[in-house]
Scaffold this motif. Sequence first.
Motif, PDB file in Angstrom:
ATOM      1  N   GLN A   1     -10.109   7.989   3.708  1.00  0.00           N
ATOM      2  CA  GLN A   1      -8.940   8.781   3.354  1.00  0.00           C
ATOM      3  C   GLN A   1      -8.834  10.046   4.193  1.00  0.00           C
TER       4      GLN A   1
ATOM      5  N   ALA B   1      -7.995  -0.455   1.780  1.00  0.00           N
ATOM      6  CA  ALA B   1      -8.713   0.367   0.803  1.00  0.00           C
ATOM      7  C   ALA B   1     -10.020   0.916   1.370  1.00  0.00           C
TER       8      ALA B   1
ATOM      9  N   MET C   1      -5.305  -5.812   2.141  1.00  0.00           N
ATOM     10  CA  MET C   1      -5.286  -4.676   1.226  1.00  0.00           C
ATOM     11  C   MET C   1      -6.700  -4.163   0.971  1.00  0.00           C
ATOM     12  N   ALA C   2      -7.667  -5.093   0.927  1.00  0.00           N
ATOM     13  CA  ALA C   2      -9.063  -4.663   0.794  1.00  0.00           C
ATOM     14  C   ALA C   2      -9.502  -3.879   2.023  1.00  0.00           C
TER      15      ALA C   2
ATOM     16  N   SER D   1       0.815  -1.215   0.000  1.00  0.00           N
ATOM     17  CA  SER D   1       0.000   0.000   0.000  1.00  0.00           C
ATOM     18  C   SER D   1       0.850   1.267   0.000  1.00  0.00           C
TER      19      SER D   1
ATOM     20  N   THR E   1      -3.597   3.021   9.745  1.00  0.00           N
ATOM     21  CA  THR E   1      -3.692   1.780   8.962  1.00  0.00           C
ATOM     22  C   THR E   1      -3.890   0.555   9.860  1.00  0.00           C
TER      23      THR E   1
END
Length: 311
Positions: free
Chosen positions: A200, A196, A192-193, A108, A221
């Motif tokens: 943000q 995502a 990773m999903a 990422s 994260t």
Amino acid sequence: MKKAPGPPALGRWSGRRARQIKLTLLVLPFVCLVLLFHYVPLLGWVYAFVDYAPGLALSQMNFAGLKYFEYLFSGISDFSIVIRNTLILSLLKIASMAAPVLLAILISQVRSARYGKFIQTASSIPNFISWVLIYAIFFIFFSSEGGMLNRVLAFFGGGETVNLLGNEDIAWGMQTAISIWKQAGWDAIIYMAAIAGIDQALYDAAAVDGAGELRKIMHVTIPGILPTFFVLFLMAVANILSNGFEQYYVFQNPMVIDRLEVFDTYIYRMGIINSQYSYATAMGMFKSIISIVLLTAANTVSKKVRGESIF
């Protein structure tokens, strides 16, 4: 001018019921498959309480009671060795769950989207290779009989050969490293999903507060993927006695079998090869019950400690 009356409430309820019936019919074949392949075979547990004899009806077999369970814990069998190997290898796998998390975080952080996709694809390819082919690959590189590693050592003047696949002192670590190499890339896709899905705006707020990349990872994260990690951790705890069959079966040899004999391979050897069906059924029954108990206990602890659970 008056508006036309809407559809009656009865019609709305009928439409909702029809939709529910359609969804039920869609999921019904999968429910039947689960019942057929996961619950109907549980009827075979009855053979753990009889002296199984091929060709005889169940009513004609001698009732054995708890004889095979007593033999399981008597110390005469290899049960203690199997339990030791299974628990150690499963705990090493649980400890290695940090590897796909770290890989997902590193991917990422890659700025180039094309390079990040390449790393993700390359790291997940080993998951699609069968364990038989993986054993062949490692045999070519690390066997003591003409393996590439020993050829390189011989070329540079090494006298002794290195047998990594037949060394019981490193068997557990070797299998853990192979598992990480095979599964880390695939498991990283899940994390990773989850990454995502992190808002943000949290990263933007952290940047405004002066946080660098490391602090963003630590405070945004990791907390964002922690629920996903915890669900997978609970499932790993529940499957602590089911750490796989194919891997340890293909890598077993007379020099390391005392370190790689796990529940699944032992049940196969006792039931299929040695034809001790009742004893193998008793072992499988014990494994299933312990797995259910562990999952329930882990879920209860999670509910009390974190206020969240998976069921």
